[in-house]
Design a protein around this motif. Structure first.
Motif, PDB file in Angstrom:
ATOM      1  N   ARG A  19      17.377  15.808  36.891  1.00 55.01           N
ATOM      2  CA  ARG A  19      18.055  15.001  37.916  1.00 55.01           C
ATOM      3  C   ARG A  19      19.385  15.610  38.336  1.00 55.01           C
ATOM      4  O   ARG A  19      19.850  15.388  39.453  1.00 55.01           O
ATOM      5  CB  ARG A  19      18.300  13.579  37.405  1.00 55.01           C
ATOM      6  CG  ARG A  19      17.038  12.747  37.375  1.00 55.01           C
ATOM      7  CD  ARG A  19      17.315  11.368  36.908  1.00 55.01           C
ATOM      8  NE  ARG A  19      17.852  10.579  38.019  1.00 55.01           N
ATOM      9  CZ  ARG A  19      18.069   9.283  37.961  1.00 55.01           C
ATOM     10  NH1 ARG A  19      17.831   8.638  36.849  1.00 55.01           N
ATOM     11  NH2 ARG A  19      18.548   8.639  38.992  1.00 55.01           N
ATOM     12  N   ARG A  53       5.150   9.863  33.138  1.00 58.01           N
ATOM     13  CA  ARG A  53       5.991   9.767  34.328  1.00 58.01           C
ATOM     14  C   ARG A  53       7.024   8.667  34.121  1.00 58.01           C
ATOM     15  O   ARG A  53       6.695   7.574  33.680  1.00 58.01           O
ATOM     16  CB  ARG A  53       5.157   9.426  35.553  1.00 58.01           C
ATOM     17  CG  ARG A  53       4.061  10.400  35.864  1.00 58.01           C
ATOM     18  CD  ARG A  53       4.620  11.644  36.556  1.00 58.01           C
ATOM     19  NE  ARG A  53       3.532  12.524  36.945  1.00 58.01           N
ATOM     20  CZ  ARG A  53       3.212  13.626  36.304  1.00 58.01           C
ATOM     21  NH1 ARG A  53       3.886  13.983  35.241  1.00 58.01           N
ATOM     22  NH2 ARG A  53       2.224  14.384  36.709  1.00 58.01           N
ATOM     23  N   LEU A  54       8.253   8.977  34.435  1.00 56.48           N
ATOM     24  CA  LEU A  54       9.328   7.995  34.342  1.00 56.48           C
ATOM     25  C   LEU A  54       9.777   7.647  35.751  1.00 56.48           C
ATOM     26  O   LEU A  54       9.916   8.522  36.604  1.00 56.48           O
ATOM     27  CB  LEU A  54      10.514   8.568  33.569  1.00 56.48           C
ATOM     28  CG  LEU A  54      10.338   8.731  32.081  1.00 56.48           C
ATOM     29  CD1 LEU A  54      11.449   9.588  31.507  1.00 56.48           C
ATOM     30  CD2 LEU A  54      10.338   7.380  31.412  1.00 56.48           C
ATOM     31  N   THR A  55      10.046   6.384  35.977  1.00 52.42           N
ATOM     32  CA  THR A  55      10.591   5.973  37.267  1.00 52.42           C
ATOM     33  C   THR A  55      12.093   6.220  37.273  1.00 52.42           C
ATOM     34  O   THR A  55      12.712   6.437  36.222  1.00 52.42           O
ATOM     35  CB  THR A  55      10.321   4.484  37.522  1.00 52.42           C
ATOM     36  OG1 THR A  55      11.053   3.706  36.561  1.00 52.42           O
ATOM     37  CG2 THR A  55       8.839   4.157  37.440  1.00 52.42           C
ATOM     38  N   GLY A  56      12.675   6.189  38.449  1.00 51.85           N
ATOM     39  CA  GLY A  56      14.121   6.364  38.559  1.00 51.85           C
ATOM     40  C   GLY A  56      14.886   5.293  37.806  1.00 51.85           C
ATOM     41  O   GLY A  56      15.917   5.572  37.183  1.00 51.85           O
ATOM     42  N   LYS A  57      14.374   4.055  37.842  1.00 58.85           N
ATOM     43  CA  LYS A  57      15.038   2.962  37.125  1.00 58.85           C
ATOM     44  C   LYS A  57      14.971   3.164  35.618  1.00 58.85           C
ATOM     45  O   LYS A  57      15.920   2.848  34.905  1.00 58.85           O
ATOM     46  CB  LYS A  57      14.421   1.618  37.511  1.00 58.85           C
ATOM     47  CG  LYS A  57      14.784   1.187  38.901  1.00 58.85           C
ATOM     48  CD  LYS A  57      14.264  -0.189  39.197  1.00 58.85           C
ATOM     49  CE  LYS A  57      14.699  -0.609  40.584  1.00 58.85           C
ATOM     50  NZ  LYS A  57      14.378  -1.994  40.876  1.00 58.85           N
ATOM     51  N   GLN A  58      13.845   3.673  35.138  1.00 63.83           N
ATOM     52  CA  GLN A  58      13.731   3.927  33.706  1.00 63.83           C
ATOM     53  C   GLN A  58      14.703   5.017  33.266  1.00 63.83           C
ATOM     54  O   GLN A  58      15.359   4.901  32.227  1.00 63.83           O
ATOM     55  CB  GLN A  58      12.292   4.321  33.351  1.00 63.83           C
ATOM     56  CG  GLN A  58      11.314   3.183  33.427  1.00 63.83           C
ATOM     57  CD  GLN A  58       9.885   3.649  33.243  1.00 63.83           C
ATOM     58  OE1 GLN A  58       9.504   4.725  33.687  1.00 63.83           O
ATOM     59  NE2 GLN A  58       9.078   2.812  32.595  1.00 63.83           N
ATOM     60  N   GLU A  83      17.474   5.806  34.757  1.00 65.31           N
ATOM     61  CA  GLU A  83      18.812   5.229  34.853  1.00 65.31           C
ATOM     62  C   GLU A  83      19.113   4.376  33.620  1.00 65.31           C
ATOM     63  O   GLU A  83      20.212   4.434  33.061  1.00 65.31           O
ATOM     64  CB  GLU A  83      18.910   4.383  36.115  1.00 65.31           C
ATOM     65  CG  GLU A  83      20.298   3.914  36.430  1.00 65.31           C
ATOM     66  CD  GLU A  83      20.353   3.178  37.761  1.00 65.31           C
ATOM     67  OE1 GLU A  83      21.196   2.269  37.866  1.00 65.31           O
ATOM     68  OE2 GLU A  83      19.571   3.505  38.657  1.00 65.31           O
TER      69      GLU A  83
END
Length: 110
Positions: free
Chosen positions: A91, A55-60, A62
């Protein structure tokens, strides 16, 4: 008259420098492993890119996008892990365009 020339050997200066560098790197890795044992959850920098629950966060995402754009602006092809490329594509928008551009350029690491 005989001329004497300096010829470094494996045991000479080069070997001593390499040995010292290996010792310092070994110490750094040992200290990192000891610190990781004290942290709940272990070493935060270790990420298994091949695990099923990736799982990747939105910040990662970005950050991956900014890094890929920066590398691309220099005329180089950024190489992204396949899971990151897929997440960027999902995205949409500018991230989808970036993912498609990287894919067409062959910048995918499986």
């Amino acid at each position: 008259m005989t001329e004497t020339r300096y010829r470094p050997t494996a045991e000479g200066a080069g070997g001593a420098v390499d040995g010292l560098r290996d010792q310092v790197q070994g110490n750094a890795l040992r200290h990192r492993a000891e610190a990781a044992q004290r942290l709940p959850g272990g070493d935060p920098w270790v990420i298994d890119l091949h695990c099923d629950d990736f799982r990747l966060t939105g910040k990662q995402l970005e950050a991956w996008g900014h890094a890929a754009n920066h590398i691309g602006m220099d005329g180089n092809t950024p190489i992204l892990p396949l899971e990151v490329l897929r997440a960027l594509h999902r995205r949409g928008g500018a991230d989808r365009i970036l993912a498609e551009r990287v894919y067409r350029a062959g910048g995918v690491a499986a």
